[in-house]
Design a protein around this motif. Structure first.
Motif, short mmCIF file in Angstrom:
data_model
loop_
_atom_site.label_atom_id
_atom_site.label_comp_id
_atom_site.label_asym_id
_atom_site.label_seq_id
_atom_site.Cartn_x
_atom_site.Cartn_y
_atom_site.Cartn_z
N LEU A 9 7.25 -10.88 -11.65
CA LEU A 9 6.64 -10.33 -10.44
C LEU A 9 5.46 -11.15 -9.94
N MET A 112 -2.03 -1.96 7.61
CA MET A 112 -0.80 -1.27 7.19
C MET A 112 -0.99 0.24 7.19
N SER A 158 6.01 -10.17 5.23
CA SER A 158 6.22 -9.33 4.04
C SER A 158 7.70 -9.07 3.83
N ALA A 160 8.64 -6.32 3.39
CA ALA A 160 8.80 -5.06 4.14
C ALA A 160 9.49 -5.30 5.49
N TYR A 183 4.41 -0.84 10.42
CA TYR A 183 4.02 -2.03 9.65
C TYR A 183 5.24 -2.94 9.45
N THR A 215 3.71 -8.42 -4.12
CA THR A 215 2.99 -7.14 -4.09
C THR A 215 1.64 -7.38 -4.75
N LEU A 220 -5.20 -3.57 1.49
CA LEU A 220 -4.16 -3.26 2.48
C LEU A 220 -3.69 -1.81 2.41
N LEU A 227 0.31 4.98 -2.26
CA LEU A 227 0.35 3.59 -2.74
C LEU A 227 -0.83 3.30 -3.67
N LEU A 230 0.29 4.51 -6.95
CA LEU A 230 1.35 3.65 -7.46
C LEU A 230 0.76 2.33 -7.99
N TRP A 231 -0.20 1.78 -7.23
CA TRP A 231 -0.83 0.52 -7.61
C TRP A 231 -1.58 0.68 -8.94
N PHE A 234 1.07 1.08 -11.78
CA PHE A 234 1.80 -0.16 -12.09
C PHE A 234 0.90 -1.39 -12.06
N PHE A 237 1.95 -4.83 -13.06
CA PHE A 237 3.02 -5.57 -12.40
C PHE A 237 2.63 -6.13 -11.04
N ILE A 238 1.41 -5.87 -10.64
CA ILE A 238 1.01 -6.26 -9.29
C ILE A 238 0.17 -7.54 -9.33
C1 LIG Z 1 9.39 -0.52 -7.27
C2 LIG Z 1 8.29 -1.15 -8.09
C3 LIG Z 1 7.03 -1.34 -7.58
C4 LIG Z 1 6.73 -0.95 -6.19
C5 LIG Z 1 6.61 -1.80 -5.16
C6 LIG Z 1 6.17 -1.41 -3.85
C7 LIG Z 1 6.06 0.01 -3.48
C8 LIG Z 1 5.84 -2.42 -3.00
C9 LIG Z 1 5.28 -2.26 -1.71
C10 LIG Z 1 4.89 -3.38 -1.06
C11 LIG Z 1 4.21 -3.39 0.16
C12 LIG Z 1 3.51 -2.19 0.67
C13 LIG Z 1 4.20 -4.54 0.85
C14 LIG Z 1 3.47 -4.79 2.02
O1 LIG Z 1 3.75 -5.69 2.77
C15 LIG Z 1 5.92 -1.93 -8.44
C16 LIG Z 1 4.68 -1.09 -8.23
C17 LIG Z 1 5.62 -3.38 -8.04
C18 LIG Z 1 6.26 -1.91 -9.93
C19 LIG Z 1 7.65 -2.39 -10.20
C20 LIG Z 1 8.68 -1.53 -9.49
#
Ligand SMILES: CC1=C(/C=C/C(C)=C/C=C/C(C)=C/C=O)C(C)(C)CCC1
Ligand SMILES: NC(=O)C1=CN([C@@H]2O[C@H](COP(=O)(O)OP(=O)(O)OC[C@H]3O[C@@H](n4cnc5c(N)ncnc54)[C@H](OP(=O)(O)O)[C@@H]3O)[C@@H](O)[C@H]2O)C=CC1
Length: 300
Positions: A9, A112, A158, A160, A183, A215, A220, A227, A230-231, A234, A237-238
């Protein structure tokens, strides 16, 4: 297993040791997150770096920090509010008056999941700041970039964008609005802009790239409690902002990628884009509509 996933990641390192003394760079949204780390690296390579920030106080603090850590005193702060075309024009006017060259423009700033709001010119905030603001800024600086070639424009998009669509009948969210989707639409617009700009710049010495930084821990997610949770959950992993800056830096400095102008990168390698993002008809139409909204000629 965790470590392998962490490495997967956070992979992608800009290994180029290109030095940038005598070169001039602008990074938008450079007072925090990915932009700050991008600016720091460019300063470490010896470039004169303009931090284009909406908050001058935050910008000055970061400029001092970058000067202290890199030993490069040529780190300057200038006011740029991408939610106001007057501010964008004033920034460009000031820059063009004081600098002879521009070698690297990094369109990094972004918002965002904002609650529904509009820019000073009445554009929906994500579309206005993330796309139209950078579109106008690039337009105003393009002659300088051409005169300074080889030069580069990096647009921070992104992953996204895969969920994005350009709803030409609802560009300002007046018929329906979701902060998350707005976004995604704006990040799709970043890629379409990059592709159309590259097409129009063929034969010039200006190249352009779009980027997914990964990520990344940053501000942001300020508008999303989910989020933020979640951040935290996890965390492991970020990416750090420094890791998140690697692909922007790769596209800004790596030698020999000129032939890939218009391409999208992630983890310092070419990356797939959605079918919408690869659609030339949508890219051309978005270009024309953006010019129309900003009162620009269409053939720049
Ligand atoms: C599924 C998943 C995750 C979620 C990722 C997300 C939700 C990313 C969002 C990204 C954004 C908001 C990008 C903006 O441009 C983590 C936490 C990495 C852990 C590993 C599995
Ligand atoms: N973090 C991530 O996981 C991902 C980020 N990205 C992209 O990376 C880029 C950088 O984001 P990141 O560092 O994470 O986020 P941050 O929120 O940490 O940084 C965003 C920067 O943009 C600036 N900004 C916001 N609005 C404006 C405006 N109207 N005028 C000028 N500057 C403005 C902010 O200024 P201020 O401090 O004053 O608010 C800040 O400096 C964005 O384009 C984002 O879409 C893409 C994919 C994933």
């Amino acid at each position: 297993m965790g470590l392998v996933l962490r490495k997967m990641l956070s992979c992608g390192v800009c290994t180029s040791n290109v030095q940038l003394s005598g070169k001039v760079a602008i990074v938008t949204g450079a007072n925090t997150g990915i932009g700050k780390e991008t600016a720091k690296d460019l300063a470490r390579r010896g470039a004169r770096v303009y931090l284009a920030c909406r908050d001058m106080q935050k910008g000055e603090l970061v400029a001092s920090e970058i000067q202290a850590t890199t030993g490069n005193s040529q780190v300057l702060v200038r006011k740029l509010d991408l939610a106001d075309t007057k501010s964008i024009r004033a920034f460009a006017e000031g820059f063009l008056a004081e600098e002879k060259y521009l070698h690297i423009l990094i369109n990094n700033a972004g918002v965002m999941m904002c609650p529904y709001s509009k820019t000073a010119d009445g554009f929906e905030m994500h579309f206005g700041v993330n796309h139209l603001g950078h579109f106008l800024l690039t337009h105003l600086l393009l002659e300088k970039l051409k005169e300074s070639g080889p030069s580069r424009v990096v647009n921070v998009s992104s992953l996204a964008h895969h969920l994005g669509r350009i709803h030409f009948h609802n560009l300002h969210g007046e018929k329906f609005y979701s902060g998350g989707l707005a976004y995604c639409h704006s990040k799709l617009a970043n890629i379409l802009f990059t592709k159309e700009l590259a097409r129009r710049l063929k034969g010039s010495r200006v190249t352009t790239y779009s980027v997914h930084p990964g990520t990344v821990h940053s501000e942001l997610i300020r508008h999303s409690t989910a989020l933020k949770w979640l951040w935290q959950l996890f965390f492991f992993f970020i990416k750090t902002p420094q890791q998140g800056a690697q692909t922007s830096l790769y596209c800004a400095v790596t030698e020999g990628i000129e032939g890939l102008s218009g391409s999208h990168f992630s983890d310092c390698q070419l990356a797939w884009v959605s079918s919408q993002a690869g659609n030339e008809t949508i890219a051309r139409r978005l270009w024309d509509v953006s010019c129309d909204l900003l009162g620009l000629p269409m053939d720049w």
